[in-house]
Design a protein around this motif. Structure first.
Motif: not given
Length: 323
Positions: A103-109, A143-151, A194-200
């Protein structure tokens, strides 16, 4: 940048105030509906709602965000009208449905109080203290569809002090995290994020229950210390004294190595949950070591010093036991 803020409890107010004071425009706030509390069970606004109203900001209080519901549809209509560029979230307490994520261009942060992927879930601060972590922090992520899994968009670290309660640590993180959230909004607006994937490996911090705050005296002193601090002030660490539940404030593990105190032998012989009442202190045996009590709250009374409580017991060693 136009933003709509979503949050509910007191720690979220810090971030909201920082966003209001920034160059970004907070055009509305989403928070939980007024809740009943206190003896009179009267309705009270959330801390975030009270803050927003004090600044003259529009407040939206849907009971649910689910599509097809009256509240959910009204929220969608209003968000489309408001046209936020981003929706920062701090401890809102309601599920963001997948259809709302765009709903927002930069999403829910989301501002999450851990260093993701460590301690995903509802109670990251309590989990970090209970686990004996030395370092924690705060993370902003989309925020994505997972539990605290977003970039991940940004992080800040915070050292956990040996005496930190959950309230102490969360208070500090609310301020450093609030600054991080503003900085993240700045980067999104400038296009420099600079979004980055979660690691570990991920760990999880489930919602706290009263059973989690129960002290198990068979555990070692250091573990009991962590349990108490992790659940202070809420829901409050507790134990049983007979058939009565009593709450305990932060306590102190006691080292007897090289201690020449006259009652050292008595302390070394304490069984788990057994009390030793000295003139100026109250000690309890654990599965490994001894702890000194700080404050205690008997049923129906306010918190008081453990020594004051013990003076009213008229008991001797071995006759007062926590279970």
């Amino acid at each position: 940048m136009r933003i709509v803020f979503a949050g509910t409890p007191e720690p979220a107010v810090v971030a909201l105030e920082k966003l209001i004071a920034s160059e970004h425009e907070v055009v509305a706030v989403i928070t939980r509906p007024d809740a009943r509390r206190g003896r009179g069970r009267s309705l009270h606004p959330s801390p975030v709602k009270a803050c927003a109203e004090s600044h003259g900001i529009e407040v939206l209080t849907p009971t649910t965000l689910k599509p097809g519901t009256e509240d959910g549809q009204e929220l969608r209509r209003r968000l489309i009208e408001l046209e936020p560029a981003a929706i920062p979230v701090v401890a809102y307490g309601n599920l963001i449905t997948p259809d709302l994520l765009g709903v927002a261009p930069h999403g829910w942060v989301n501002l999450h109080f851990s260093l993701l992927p460590a301690w995903r879930g509802a109670a990251p601060v309590q989990a970090a203290i209970a686990a004996g972590d030395d370092i924690t922090g705060a993370t902003t992520f989309r925020i994505d569809e997972g539990l605290d899994t977003g970039e991940i968009l940004g992080t800040v670290t915070e050292e956990i002090q040996p005496t930190d309660t959950a309230d102490d640590l969360l208070t500090r993180l609310a301020y450093t995290g609030g600054d991080l959230l503003v900085a993240t909004m700045d980067l999104l607006e400038s296009g420099q994020a600079a979004p980055r994937a979660q690691e570990g490996e991920a760990t999880y911090a489930a919602k706290i229950s009263k059973d989690d705050a129960c002290i198990r005296w068979q555990e070692p002193a250091f573990a009991i210390d962590r349990t108490v601090r992790a659940h202070t002030p809420a829901p409050g660490a507790w134990t049983l004294w007979g058939d009565k539940r009593v709450k305990l404030g932060p306590l102190t593990p006691v080292s007897l190595d090289g201690d020449a105190r006259p009652d050292r032998e008595q302390l070394e012989q304490l069984q788990p949950g057994e009390l030793h009442v000295a003139k100026e202190a109250v000690f309890v045996g654990t599965g490994s070591g001894v702890v000194q009590l700080g404050n205690i709250q008997p049923p129906g009374k306010k918190m008081m010093e453990a020594t004051a409580w013990a003076r009213g017991l008229n008991q001797t060693d071995g006759k007062v036991v926590f279970e």
